[in-house]
Design an enzyme around this catalytic site. Structure first.
Site, PDB file in Angstrom:
ATOM      1  N   LYS A   1      51.273  63.123  -4.230  1.00 39.67           N
ATOM      2  CA  LYS A   1      50.161  62.810  -5.145  1.00 39.67           C
ATOM      3  C   LYS A   1      50.700  62.275  -6.465  1.00 39.67           C
ATOM      4  O   LYS A   1      50.227  61.258  -6.976  1.00 39.67           O
ATOM      5  CB  LYS A   1      49.355  64.081  -5.405  1.00 39.67           C
ATOM      6  CG  LYS A   1      48.353  63.970  -6.556  1.00 39.67           C
ATOM      7  CD  LYS A   1      47.528  65.220  -6.755  1.00 39.67           C
ATOM      8  CE  LYS A   1      48.175  66.276  -7.575  1.00 39.67           C
ATOM      9  NZ  LYS A   1      48.159  66.098  -9.029  1.00 39.67           N
ATOM     10  N   ASN A   2      51.719  62.956  -7.022  1.00 38.73           N
ATOM     11  CA  ASN A   2      52.165  62.613  -8.373  1.00 38.73           C
ATOM     12  C   ASN A   2      53.089  61.410  -8.430  1.00 38.73           C
ATOM     13  O   ASN A   2      53.526  61.002  -9.512  1.00 38.73           O
ATOM     14  CB  ASN A   2      52.810  63.836  -9.035  1.00 38.73           C
ATOM     15  CG  ASN A   2      51.771  64.902  -9.332  1.00 38.73           C
ATOM     16  OD1 ASN A   2      50.558  64.645  -9.253  1.00 38.73           O
ATOM     17  ND2 ASN A   2      52.209  66.103  -9.616  1.00 38.73           N
TER      18      ASN A   2
ATOM     19  N   CYS B   1      42.948  71.887 -20.224  1.00 39.69           N
ATOM     20  CA  CYS B   1      42.497  72.222 -18.865  1.00 39.69           C
ATOM     21  C   CYS B   1      42.979  73.640 -18.555  1.00 39.69           C
ATOM     22  O   CYS B   1      43.580  74.304 -19.392  1.00 39.69           O
ATOM     23  CB  CYS B   1      43.034  71.225 -17.846  1.00 39.69           C
ATOM     24  SG  CYS B   1      44.779  71.415 -17.522  1.00 39.69           S
TER      25      CYS B   1
ATOM     26  N   ARG C   1      46.957  69.612 -22.868  1.00 39.38           N
ATOM     27  CA  ARG C   1      47.567  68.443 -22.230  1.00 39.38           C
ATOM     28  C   ARG C   1      47.694  67.320 -23.272  1.00 39.38           C
ATOM     29  O   ARG C   1      47.038  66.313 -23.183  1.00 39.38           O
ATOM     30  CB  ARG C   1      46.726  67.977 -21.034  1.00 39.38           C
ATOM     31  CG  ARG C   1      46.433  69.012 -19.978  1.00 39.38           C
ATOM     32  CD  ARG C   1      47.648  69.617 -19.304  1.00 39.38           C
ATOM     33  NE  ARG C   1      48.384  68.704 -18.467  1.00 39.38           N
ATOM     34  CZ  ARG C   1      48.131  68.488 -17.181  1.00 39.38           C
ATOM     35  NH1 ARG C   1      47.130  69.112 -16.623  1.00 39.38           N
ATOM     36  NH2 ARG C   1      48.840  67.633 -16.481  1.00 39.38           N
TER      37      ARG C   1
ATOM     38  N   ASP D   1      54.913  73.483 -10.833  1.00 37.88           N
ATOM     39  CA  ASP D   1      53.835  73.318  -9.844  1.00 37.88           C
ATOM     40  C   ASP D   1      54.008  74.231  -8.634  1.00 37.88           C
ATOM     41  O   ASP D   1      53.122  74.274  -7.785  1.00 37.88           O
ATOM     42  CB  ASP D   1      53.750  71.861  -9.370  1.00 37.88           C
ATOM     43  CG  ASP D   1      53.231  70.963 -10.468  1.00 37.88           C
ATOM     44  OD1 ASP D   1      53.266  69.732 -10.298  1.00 37.88           O
ATOM     45  OD2 ASP D   1      52.803  71.490 -11.514  1.00 37.88           O
TER      46      ASP D   1
ATOM     47  N   ARG E   1      41.921  68.512  -4.624  1.00 36.61           N
ATOM     48  CA  ARG E   1      42.483  67.484  -5.507  1.00 36.61           C
ATOM     49  C   ARG E   1      43.911  67.138  -5.094  1.00 36.61           C
ATOM     50  O   ARG E   1      44.380  66.040  -5.315  1.00 36.61           O
ATOM     51  CB  ARG E   1      42.490  67.975  -6.962  1.00 36.61           C
ATOM     52  CG  ARG E   1      41.128  68.124  -7.578  1.00 36.61           C
ATOM     53  CD  ARG E   1      41.227  68.385  -9.053  1.00 36.61           C
ATOM     54  NE  ARG E   1      42.181  67.474  -9.695  1.00 36.61           N
ATOM     55  CZ  ARG E   1      42.557  67.591 -10.959  1.00 36.61           C
ATOM     56  NH1 ARG E   1      42.090  68.579 -11.695  1.00 36.61           N
ATOM     57  NH2 ARG E   1      43.407  66.733 -11.503  1.00 36.61           N
TER      58      ARG E   1
HETATM   59  C1  EPZ Z   1      52.940  66.062 -14.569  1.00 35.05           C
HETATM   60  O1  EPZ Z   1      51.952  66.276 -15.560  1.00 35.05           O
HETATM   61  C2  EPZ Z   1      52.286  66.466 -13.258  1.00 35.05           C
HETATM   62  N1  EPZ Z   1      51.125  65.610 -13.020  1.00 35.05           N
HETATM   63  C3  EPZ Z   1      51.881  67.937 -13.314  1.00 35.05           C
HETATM   64  O2  EPZ Z   1      51.372  68.269 -12.027  1.00 35.05           O
HETATM   65  C4  EPZ Z   1      53.122  68.777 -13.583  1.00 35.05           C
HETATM   66  O3  EPZ Z   1      52.724  70.138 -13.712  1.00 35.05           O
HETATM   67  C5  EPZ Z   1      53.790  68.302 -14.886  1.00 35.05           C
HETATM   68  O4  EPZ Z   1      54.092  66.894 -14.790  1.00 35.05           O
HETATM   69  C6  EPZ Z   1      55.084  69.041 -15.158  1.00 35.05           C
HETATM   70  O5  EPZ Z   1      55.973  68.852 -14.093  1.00 35.05           O
HETATM   71  C7  EPZ Z   1      51.315  64.332 -12.626  1.00 35.05           C
HETATM   72  O6  EPZ Z   1      52.428  63.872 -12.452  1.00 35.05           O
HETATM   73  C8  EPZ Z   1      50.080  63.520 -12.374  1.00 35.05           C
HETATM   74  P1  EPZ Z   1      54.264  66.623 -18.710  1.00 35.05           P
HETATM   75  P2  EPZ Z   1      52.195  65.716 -17.057  1.00 35.05           P
HETATM   76  O7  EPZ Z   1      53.867  65.510 -19.599  1.00 35.05           O
HETATM   77  O8  EPZ Z   1      52.984  64.459 -17.010  1.00 35.05           O
HETATM   78  C9  EPZ Z   1      54.107  68.707 -22.923  1.00 35.05           C
HETATM   79  C10 EPZ Z   1      49.828  69.082 -10.493  1.00 35.05           C
HETATM   80  O9  EPZ Z   1      49.580  70.265 -10.228  1.00 35.05           O
HETATM   81  N2  EPZ Z   1      53.715  67.382 -23.429  1.00 35.05           N
HETATM   82  O10 EPZ Z   1      55.545  66.518 -17.938  1.00 35.05           O
HETATM   83  O11 EPZ Z   1      50.892  65.718 -17.744  1.00 35.05           O
HETATM   84  C11 EPZ Z   1      53.042  69.335 -22.013  1.00 35.05           C
HETATM   85  O12 EPZ Z   1      52.079  70.035 -22.783  1.00 35.05           O
HETATM   86  C12 EPZ Z   1      49.985  68.649 -11.934  1.00 35.05           C
HETATM   87  O13 EPZ Z   1      50.025  68.180  -9.629  1.00 35.05           O
HETATM   88  C13 EPZ Z   1      53.644  67.161 -24.805  1.00 35.05           C
HETATM   89  O14 EPZ Z   1      53.904  68.060 -25.605  1.00 35.05           O
HETATM   90  O15 EPZ Z   1      53.103  66.866 -17.663  1.00 35.05           O
HETATM   91  C14 EPZ Z   1      53.861  70.254 -21.141  1.00 35.05           C
HETATM   92  O16 EPZ Z   1      54.063  71.473 -21.827  1.00 35.05           O
HETATM   93  C15 EPZ Z   1      49.582  69.739 -12.892  1.00 35.05           C
HETATM   94  N3  EPZ Z   1      53.259  65.930 -25.246  1.00 35.05           N
HETATM   95  C16 EPZ Z   1      55.198  69.525 -20.997  1.00 35.05           C
HETATM   96  O17 EPZ Z   1      55.250  68.571 -22.072  1.00 35.05           O
HETATM   97  C17 EPZ Z   1      52.976  64.898 -24.391  1.00 35.05           C
HETATM   98  O18 EPZ Z   1      52.657  63.778 -24.870  1.00 35.05           O
HETATM   99  C18 EPZ Z   1      55.372  68.787 -19.692  1.00 35.05           C
HETATM  100  O19 EPZ Z   1      54.216  67.980 -19.547  1.00 35.05           O
HETATM  101  C19 EPZ Z   1      53.057  65.141 -22.996  1.00 35.05           C
HETATM  102  C20 EPZ Z   1      53.441  66.384 -22.533  1.00 35.05           C
END
Ligand code: EPZ
Length: 425
Positions: A22-23, A117, A122, A308, A400
Site C-alpha cells: 500500500k505505502n 488522526c 500528522r 506499523d 484501508r
Molecule cells: C508513513 O507515514 C506511512 N504511510 C505510515 O503508515 C507509517 O506509520 C509512517 O510512514 C512511519 O513509518 C505511508 O507511507 C502512506 P512519517 P508518514 O512522515 O510519511 C513526524 C500505515 O499504517 N513528522 O515518516 O506520514 C511524524 O509526526 C501508515 O500504513 C514530522 O514531524 O510518516 C512522525 O512522528 C500509518 N513532520 C514521524 O515524523 C513532518 O513533516 C514519522 O512520520 C512529517 C512527519
C-alpha cells in the site's frame, strides 16, 4: 456498518499470498502526475486507500482504469486542477503525496493540511520545508498549504525531524527534485523499502536518482519523465501481520512473496521470542513454540522495528511467558489498541511512550472497537487466539490496508466472518 465475528482457538495452516505494498502504491500513483505518457502499474492492492488515491487523481486530471486484478493504468489528461481538498485529505493522509508532483509539473499545489488522526499528530512541516528549499513559495490559507514555483532549483537539504526521517516527506521532495534544475541531495532521507520502490519507479520513467535506500539520496533533474510499466513490491507490513497471525495461533503457515530483507528487525525479535521463521526461496514458513518468551522492542525508522507492526507485536506478546516492553519512538501516542486488548484480558500498562506487557495465560473474547488500520489488525490477531467469540467493530479501518483479510484468514483455517449491522456502532 461491517464488523468481524471471530471464534478463537484455530491454529492457522496453509499458504497465503502477500499483496502489493500500500505505502509504495500510493506515492507511485501520485508520481504519475509527473509523467508525459501512460503509466501501467502491476501488483496494485485493491484497498480503500488505493481507491481514495484514485479518486483524488481523477479530480486532478489523471484518468485511471483497471485491467484485471492488480493492474492499473494512469494517464494525465488535464493539468488545470491543482487542489487536493480537505474531504479527501482528512480521509487519507497519504493524499499529501500529490504535493511534490503538482508543484514540479504544474508549478503550483494547494493541499489541505492533514490534521491529526488516531495514531497522533500528522504534521507536514518537513514536506513544506523541503519543497521550499527547492525554491517553492509556501503559505497557509484556510487550512490549505499553497505552494508555487515557476521552476525548482536543485540544492542540498536536510530532511530529518524530531522523530527521525519522514517517509512521505522524502517521497514528496524526491518526486519534485526529478524535474528541478540541477542536482538535489537529500540528507536524512527515509530508507524505507517503499521509498526505494518509488525511486526505482521514477528511474524507470527517466529520472536520475542514486542512493535511494540510504539516508543520502542524490537526484539530477531532467526535463521530463515518460510513462512506464512497473510492478509494486510486496507489502512488508502485511507480510509481518500474517507471520504474527501464524505465530499467535501456534500454526504453520507458508507466506508467499515475502521479502524478508524488508523485515529483518521484526524477524530478529520474533526469533528471539521463539517463533521459527525459515526462508524457502521467495517464501517464508512460520511456526512457533507453544509459549513464547518476553522481549523488549523500540520502534525506529527503517531498518529498525517498524511502527506499523507495533500493535500486532503487542498482541503476540500479551501471551508471552513474562513481562515485555514496547516503546514507540515514531508516534508516541500510537496506543489506541491498548485499552481494547485489555478488554480481551491482556495486562497492559501505558507509561508515556512505553507499554509494559505482563504476559497472561489466555485471552478471552469480547466486543472491541477498531480505531486505526494497524490497531484493527492487532485486535483481529488477538481474536484468533482469544477463548470464545470476539467482535471487532468498525472494520472499515482494516479495509484501508488489508485486501479481503477475513477471506484469506478463513482460507488458513480461522473461524472469522464479516457481518453487517444497519446501525452506526
Ligand atoms: C508513513 O507515514 C506511512 N504511510 C505510515 O503508515 C507509517 O506509520 C509512517 O510512514 C512511519 O513509518 C505511508 O507511507 C502512506 P512519517 P508518514 O512522515 O510519511 C513526524 C500505515 O499504517 N513528522 O515518516 O506520514 C511524524 O509526526 C501508515 O500504513 C514530522 O514531524 O510518516 C512522525 O512522528 C500509518 N513532520 C514521524 O515524523 C513532518 O513533516 C514519522 O512520520 C512529517 C512527519
Amino acid at each position: 456498518m461491517d464488523y468481524f465475528r471471530i471464534v478463537g482457538g484455530k491454529r492457522l495452516r496453509g499458504t497465503v499470498e502477500v499483496s502489493g505494498a500500500k505505502n509504495a502504491a500510493l506515492p507511485i500513483m501520485a508520481a504519475s502526475i509527473l509523467c508525459d505518457g501512460e503509466v501501467t502499474l502491476h501488483n496494485v492492492p485493491d484497498l480503500a486507500d488505493v481507491r481514495t488515491m484514485e479518486t483524488l487523481l481523477n479530480q486532478l486530471g489523471v484518468s485511471t482504469s483497471w485491467d484485471g486484478p492488480g493492474t492499473l493504468h494512469l494517464k494525465v489528461e488535464d493539468e488545470m486542477n491543482c487542489h487536493a481538498d480537505y474531504e479527501l485529505v482528512r480521509r487519507m493522509r497519504a493524499s499529501v503525496c500529490v504535493m511534490g508532483p503538482l508543484l514540479a509539473k504544474r508549478h503550483k499545489a494547494q493541499v489541505s493540511m492533514p490534521g491529526g488522526c488516531a495514531i497522533g499528530d500528522r504534521p507536514i512541516d518537513l514536506h513544506v520545508n523541503g519543497l521550499s528549499a527547492l525554491g517553492a513559495d509556501a503559505d497557509l490559507v484556510s487550512g490549505d498549504v499553497n505552494l508555487r514555483a515557476k521552476h525548482l532549483v536543485g540544492t542540498e537539504l536536510f530532511l530529518g525531524g524530531p522523530f527521525g526521517s519522514s517517509v512521505t516527506a522524502t517521497a514528496n521532495v524526491l518526486m519534485a527534485a526529478t524535474l528541478a534544475d540541477g542536482r538535489t541531495v537529500i540528507e536524512s532521507a527515509a530508507c524505507e523499502p517503499e521509498v526505494t520502490d518509488l525511486a526505482n519507479f521514477l528511474n524507470a520513467c527517466g529520472a536520475q536518482i542514486t542512493g535511494h535506500g540510504s539516508p543520502r539520496i542524490t537526484i539530477d533533474g531532467v526535463k521530463n519523465l515518460h510513462g512506464c510499466v512497473y510492478s509494486i513490491i510486496p507489502d512488508r507490513i502485511e507480510t509481518g501481520t500474517f507471520i504474527i497471525a501464524a505465530a499467535i495461533t501456534n500454526g504453520e503457515v507458508r507466506v508467499r512473496s515475502a521479502r524478508l530483507e524488508h523485515l529483518l528487525a521484526m524477524v530478529d525479535r520474533l526469533r528471539a521470542v521463539g517463533v521459527n521463521i525459515e526462508r524457502e526461496g521467495d517464501d517464508v514458513v512460520v511456526s512457533s513454540a507453544r509459549r513464547l518468551e518476553p522481549t523488549t522492542i523500540t520502534t525506529q525508522p527503517f531498518p529498525g522495528f517498524p511502527t506499523d507492526l507495533q500493535a500486532q507485536m503487542m498482541a503476540l506478546l500479551c501471551l508471552a511467558d513474562g513481562n515485555s516492553i514496547i516503546t514507540e519512538k515514531i508516534y508516541p501516542d500510537r496506543f489506541m489498541h491498548v485499552a481494547e486488548l485489555n478488554r480481551l484480558g491482556a495486562h497492559l500498562r501505558k507509561e508515556g511512550p512505553t507499554v509494559i506487557i505482563e504476559g497472561v495465560k489466555r485471552l478471552v473474547g469480547a466486543p472491541v472497537m477498531a480505531s486505526d488500520l494497524r490497531a484493527s489488525a492487532a485486535l483481529v490477531l488477538a481474536g484468533l487466539v482469544a477463548k470464545g467469540e470476539t467482535l471487532v467493530n468498525r472494520v472499515y479501518h482494516i479495509d484501508r490496508g488489508y485486501e479481503k483479510i477475513e477471506r484469506r484468514l478463513r482460507a488458513l483455517g480461522a473461524d472469522i466472518e464479516r457481518l453487517n449491522r444497519a446501525t452506526e456502532d
